[in-house]
Motif scaffolding. Sequence first.
Motif, PDB file in Angstrom:
ATOM      1  N   ALA A   1     -16.178 -29.541  21.868  1.00  0.00           N
ATOM      2  CA  ALA A   1     -16.436 -28.113  21.680  1.00  0.00           C
ATOM      3  C   ALA A   1     -15.396 -27.548  20.723  1.00  0.00           C
ATOM      4  N   ASP A   2     -15.813 -26.524  19.996  1.00  0.00           N
ATOM      5  CA  ASP A   2     -14.885 -25.880  19.055  1.00  0.00           C
ATOM      6  C   ASP A   2     -15.203 -24.388  19.039  1.00  0.00           C
ATOM      7  N   PRO A   3     -14.270 -23.534  19.414  1.00  0.00           N
ATOM      8  CA  PRO A   3     -14.563 -22.094  19.492  1.00  0.00           C
ATOM      9  C   PRO A   3     -14.639 -21.414  18.132  1.00  0.00           C
ATOM     10  N   GLN A   4     -14.171 -22.080  17.096  1.00  0.00           N
ATOM     11  CA  GLN A   4     -14.065 -21.412  15.788  1.00  0.00           C
ATOM     12  C   GLN A   4     -14.975 -22.023  14.739  1.00  0.00           C
ATOM     13  N   PHE A   5     -15.024 -23.337  14.662  1.00  0.00           N
ATOM     14  CA  PHE A   5     -15.859 -24.007  13.667  1.00  0.00           C
ATOM     15  C   PHE A   5     -17.125 -24.513  14.356  1.00  0.00           C
ATOM     16  N   ASN A   6     -18.105 -23.624  14.479  1.00  0.00           N
ATOM     17  CA  ASN A   6     -19.366 -24.000  15.110  1.00  0.00           C
ATOM     18  C   ASN A   6     -20.506 -23.220  14.467  1.00  0.00           C
TER      19      ASN A   6
ATOM     20  N   LEU B   1     -20.230 -30.368   7.275  1.00  0.00           N
ATOM     21  CA  LEU B   1     -20.972 -31.293   8.119  1.00  0.00           C
ATOM     22  C   LEU B   1     -21.331 -30.594   9.421  1.00  0.00           C
ATOM     23  N   GLY B   2     -22.485 -30.954   9.978  1.00  0.00           N
ATOM     24  CA  GLY B   2     -22.915 -30.352  11.238  1.00  0.00           C
ATOM     25  C   GLY B   2     -23.191 -31.417  12.286  1.00  0.00           C
TER      26      GLY B   2
ATOM     27  N   PHE C   1      -8.699 -26.662  16.654  1.00  0.00           N
ATOM     28  CA  PHE C   1      -8.953 -25.826  17.830  1.00  0.00           C
ATOM     29  C   PHE C   1      -9.916 -26.478  18.834  1.00  0.00           C
ATOM     30  N   ALA C   2     -10.354 -27.690  18.586  1.00  0.00           N
ATOM     31  CA  ALA C   2     -11.396 -28.309  19.407  1.00  0.00           C
ATOM     32  C   ALA C   2     -10.817 -28.884  20.698  1.00  0.00           C
ATOM     33  N   TRP C   3     -11.720 -29.180  21.622  1.00  0.00           N
ATOM     34  CA  TRP C   3     -11.342 -29.887  22.840  1.00  0.00           C
ATOM     35  C   TRP C   3     -12.541 -30.678  23.354  1.00  0.00           C
ATOM     36  N   ILE C   4     -12.279 -31.599  24.287  1.00  0.00           N
ATOM     37  CA  ILE C   4     -13.344 -32.371  24.921  1.00  0.00           C
ATOM     38  C   ILE C   4     -13.738 -31.666  26.205  1.00  0.00           C
TER      39      ILE C   4
ATOM     40  N   ALA D   1     -22.123 -26.917  19.006  1.00  0.00           N
ATOM     41  CA  ALA D   1     -22.750 -27.228  17.712  1.00  0.00           C
ATOM     42  C   ALA D   1     -21.666 -27.141  16.639  1.00  0.00           C
ATOM     43  N   LEU D   2     -21.050 -28.266  16.378  1.00  0.00           N
ATOM     44  CA  LEU D   2     -19.829 -28.261  15.555  1.00  0.00           C
ATOM     45  C   LEU D   2     -20.134 -28.164  14.072  1.00  0.00           C
ATOM     46  N   LEU D   3     -19.216 -27.521  13.367  1.00  0.00           N
ATOM     47  CA  LEU D   3     -19.156 -27.590  11.907  1.00  0.00           C
ATOM     48  C   LEU D   3     -17.808 -28.181  11.539  1.00  0.00           C
ATOM     49  N   SER D   4     -17.799 -28.996  10.507  1.00  0.00           N
ATOM     50  CA  SER D   4     -16.526 -29.602  10.107  1.00  0.00           C
ATOM     51  C   SER D   4     -16.436 -29.718   8.599  1.00  0.00           C
ATOM     52  N   THR D   5     -15.298 -29.337   8.095  1.00  0.00           N
ATOM     53  CA  THR D   5     -14.930 -29.628   6.701  1.00  0.00           C
ATOM     54  C   THR D   5     -13.634 -30.414   6.677  1.00  0.00           C
TER      55      THR D   5
END
Length: 522
Positions: free
Chosen positions: A329-334, A362-363, A392-395, A340-344
């Motif tokens: 989970a990621d509270p900021q990049f989603n 990336l999604g 900022f992510a966590w499992i 629903a993660l977003l990543s750069t």
Amino acid sequence: MNKANVGKILGALGLLLLLSSPFTLFITSGSLTLTAAKAGVGLALLGIYAATNIQQFGQFASRRSSFFFAKAAAQAVVALGVLGGINYLAFKTNPTWDLTKEKLFTLAPQTRTTLAGLQDTVHAIGFLPPSHPTYDALQQLFERYQTEAPGKFDYTFRDPGRHPELAAKYQLRPGQTGVVLTRGEGANQAHTPLNAISEQDLTNALLKLNAVGSQKVYFLAGHGEWPLEAAATPEGPGASLSEFRKQLIQEGYTPAILNLAGQEEVPRDASLVIVAGARAPYTPPEEDVLRKYLAAGGRMLYFAEFKAEPRLNALLEEYGVEVDKGVVADPQFNAGNPFALLSTFYGEHELTAPLREQQLNLGFPTSRGLTLLRQGLAPGVKVEAVVLTSPFAWIESTPEADATPSDGEKSGQIPLVSASTRDTQDAQDKRFAQARVVVMGDSELLLDSNWGHEANRNLVMNALGWAAHQVEKITVRPPDREVSTLELDRGMLEKLLFVSTDLLPLSLMGLGLAIWLSRRNQ
């Protein structure tokens, strides 16, 4: 200005129109009506000149200079006849010479070698209407290929507007133009599309098409993996990897299904093996088959599935990867919810270098996290993080209960994709000198519903290219674009050509001639 002088000006204009009529017919418009109108107006103006200057004809006929004028006119007619004959012979024999410094109209050695190496006939379909500005150039390029490889290369043109069924078959958007190369027939047909039209692009597409079948990709089955084709259900077609499969075929791979139950080894023709979202556990013998395969230099892409434990953890840990429990989970990049993660956030791995350069997002719909291990690895294994979350992510171990980090849950920048290598140079009965394993935390990015995501699609296809040692396939593929070009039909182009190369310059010449004659007669 007297009547005779006006007649001279009109006669000069008439002569100009009459002499330029062949230019209008053969070069600027090709219109017989327009040519006849120009010639008729020219003759009429010459008639006015003759009527207003009839007394001067008698004086002209009696002068010595008239003889030389007639002789020069006869010579001009003979010269025009000779030129006409030469042009006729050239039209009939159609000889060509490439006199350009860079040999722009001669096929490159690579193209000739590629054409000579074609095993099967390649058919090129130009999806262009005849009015398209590149139609003629593409036809000439096709003709050069066909002349170089008669019987191995042929072509046709299809107007995508009149053949929507073909455009749909080759996944062209409405109005989209381009070229599709095909090889084979029916279900075994492979095709490669290309948008740019040049010799280099066409030859590269031939190389890619010629590689179809040389890279066999096995999808493991029997453990709830995503199917390659959607099964019909009362609610409609189910989820599948059909778009992924199509892309594989287009890029030169041959996808196939493999069930490891009862098998002693992975087939020797396997370029790589894909585990796409397995849910049910693999048996120990199946795991041993995969272990043996990788130890001999095999390649594998593993896509983890949310809430699934296919019991391949021990094998993956030998290659430095542990699939975490829970979901990232990621509270900021989603993309609207924390799962629903977003990543750069890219690592430094070569398979994502083109994506990293363009900072593509990336999604990951529901991704498992990865932990990269440094101990307990098989000999010669090295592992790298390829894509990570934000810091900022966590499992989240209980996603059904809440979406907030709890005590004891892993947090920070978590790997989502990893790549491992193992030196197998000295392995017995080796397949390749280096084993390669790519682990992705999310299998849903392979589904048809997500395959349109350009960054994800490139990530997956680059992973295949890297695992299969095909460096040329680590790239950013052309995105699907809406057509936004100005379409000009043949009629509009002919009008533009006539106005710009015939009517406008002729009007300027006539105006200048009239001014000169007017001043000369004052």
